[in-house]
Enzyme design. Structure first.
Site, PDB file in Angstrom:
ATOM      1  N   THR A 157       3.589  20.160 -26.002  1.00 42.65           N
ATOM      2  CA  THR A 157       3.055  18.924 -26.566  1.00 42.65           C
ATOM      3  C   THR A 157       1.533  18.956 -26.519  1.00 42.65           C
ATOM      4  O   THR A 157       0.941  19.630 -25.675  1.00 42.65           O
ATOM      5  CB  THR A 157       3.513  17.696 -25.758  1.00 42.65           C
ATOM      6  OG1 THR A 157       2.904  17.740 -24.452  1.00 42.65           O
ATOM      7  CG2 THR A 157       5.024  17.651 -25.614  1.00 42.65           C
ATOM      8  N   LYS A 158       0.938  18.202 -27.423  1.00 46.36           N
ATOM      9  CA  LYS A 158      -0.522  18.060 -27.402  1.00 46.36           C
ATOM     10  C   LYS A 158      -0.816  16.745 -26.686  1.00 46.36           C
ATOM     11  O   LYS A 158      -1.071  15.718 -27.305  1.00 46.36           O
ATOM     12  CB  LYS A 158      -1.055  18.066 -28.847  1.00 46.36           C
ATOM     13  CG  LYS A 158      -2.093  19.147 -29.072  1.00 46.36           C
ATOM     14  CD  LYS A 158      -2.584  19.207 -30.466  1.00 46.36           C
ATOM     15  CE  LYS A 158      -4.094  19.216 -30.534  1.00 46.36           C
ATOM     16  NZ  LYS A 158      -4.796  20.243 -29.766  1.00 46.36           N
ATOM     17  N   THR A 159      -0.698  16.830 -25.365  1.00 43.35           N
ATOM     18  CA  THR A 159      -0.888  15.654 -24.522  1.00 43.35           C
ATOM     19  C   THR A 159      -2.310  15.632 -23.988  1.00 43.35           C
ATOM     20  O   THR A 159      -2.829  16.674 -23.567  1.00 43.35           O
ATOM     21  CB  THR A 159       0.134  15.699 -23.365  1.00 43.35           C
ATOM     22  OG1 THR A 159       1.442  15.590 -23.926  1.00 43.35           O
ATOM     23  CG2 THR A 159      -0.091  14.590 -22.367  1.00 43.35           C
TER      24      THR A 159
END
Ligand code: PMP
Length: 304
Positions: A157-159
């Site tokens: 994820t691009k957290t």
């Protein structure tokens, strides 16, 4: 950064300087938010095209789903807002930054029913690792910081919070006089750079780490597709630092960094110490595709 006219915030276009948040914004305190980085290019025919918009917005919603952050807008509306902001800001070329964050309300680790907010910023961003880097290649330093383990962070994820690890690594590399940081996974295999995926070439074979614990880069996917279509043999399998040191060529891929050659890793010159021939071929094909000169992959372009 040069200001644009508008920022899209929670469904409305508001003047750049008015896009402010309260200090109690939850994401600001604890780092749970998700985001994307997308590029729009000024094409050879004068039009503007957003590269793989659908895939980027899908990844944004996937990141949010994994993180149990419910985006209060349909996907189509966010996609449309990405197109519209370029029109409103009269930008022929731009980097787009959709950001989903938890607004103010409850403090503490459980955000409860704090509002989920969405913004889209567009600004002009040149070559992320420098114009010269695109031609001559950059110098990479292996970081003392390890890439997140899959049981520590959701690495696909691009957290927002994931990027603290990237900032530490990037800063360390810059302070040591290098251009970018390379992170190893928890087993010690090459994973990715602070904000890019990595490829190496050896004896004509294009190699890149598998998606086990790295961000599934959209540029990575595009380059793998281009390479396969060009008949270049490709292997997605783990490799170690000594494999990389002995590579004929290496390069990084990412929306911001595009296709940036690597000319040195930890003091070892890679190949001839310049942009390698296969890197150059893939890089020029990539630019032809994103700028609409190569029409075979027009399905990846959303014209504004
Ligand atoms: N890995 C990381 C950690 C990144 O931040 C990025 C940039 N989004 C990438 C890889 C490359 O992904 P993409 O090609 O989709 O931009």
């Amino acid at each position: 950064m040069e200001k644009a006219k508008y920022i899209w915030l929670d469904g409305d276009f508001i003047p750049w300087d008015e896009a402010k948040v309260h200090i109690l914004t939850h994401t600001l305190h604890y780092g749970l938010g998700v985001f994307e980085g997308i590029r729009a290019y000024h094409c050879h025919d004068g039009r503007t095209a957003i590269f793989r918009l659908k895939e980027h917005i899908q990844r944004l919603y996937d990141s949010a789903y994994v993180m149990q952050v419910a985006i209060p807008f349909p996907k189509a509306q966010v996609e449309e807002a990405c197109v519209e902001i370029l029109r409103k800001n009269e930008q022929k070329e731009a980097y787009l930054r959709p950001l989903v964050f938890i607004g103010d309300g409850a403090m503490g680790l459980n955000p409860g029913d704090n509002p989920i907010r969405v913004s889209i910023i567009s600004w002009l961003w040149g070559a992320y690792l420098g114009d010269e880097g695109l031609i001559k290649g950059i110098r990479l330093k292996t970081s003392a910081f390890t890439r997140h383990h899959v049981r520590i962070m959701m690495t696909k994820t691009k957290t927002v919070g994931n990027y603290v690890n990237s900032i530490l690594a990037k800063r360390e590399a810059l302070q040591a006089g290098y251009d970018e940081a390379l992170l190893l996974d928890t087993e010690g295999y090459v994973s990715e750079a602070s904000g890019e995926n990595i490829f190496m070439v050896k004896d004509g074979l294009l190699r890149t780490p598998p998606l086990t614990s790295i961000l599934p880069g959209i540029t990575r996917d595009s380059l793998l597709t281009l390479a396969r279509d060009m008949g270049i043999p490709v292997r997605e399998r783990k490799f170690s630092l000594d494999d990389l040191y002995l590579a004929d060529e290496a390069f990084l891929s990412g929306t911001a960094a595009e296709v940036t050659p690597v000319r040195e890793v930890d003091g070892r010159i890679i190949g001839s110490g310049t942009r390698g021939p296969l890197t150059e071929k893939l890089q020029s094909t990539y630019f032809d595709v994103v700028k609409g000169r190569n029409t075979t992959y027009q399905r990846w372009l959303t014209f504004v």
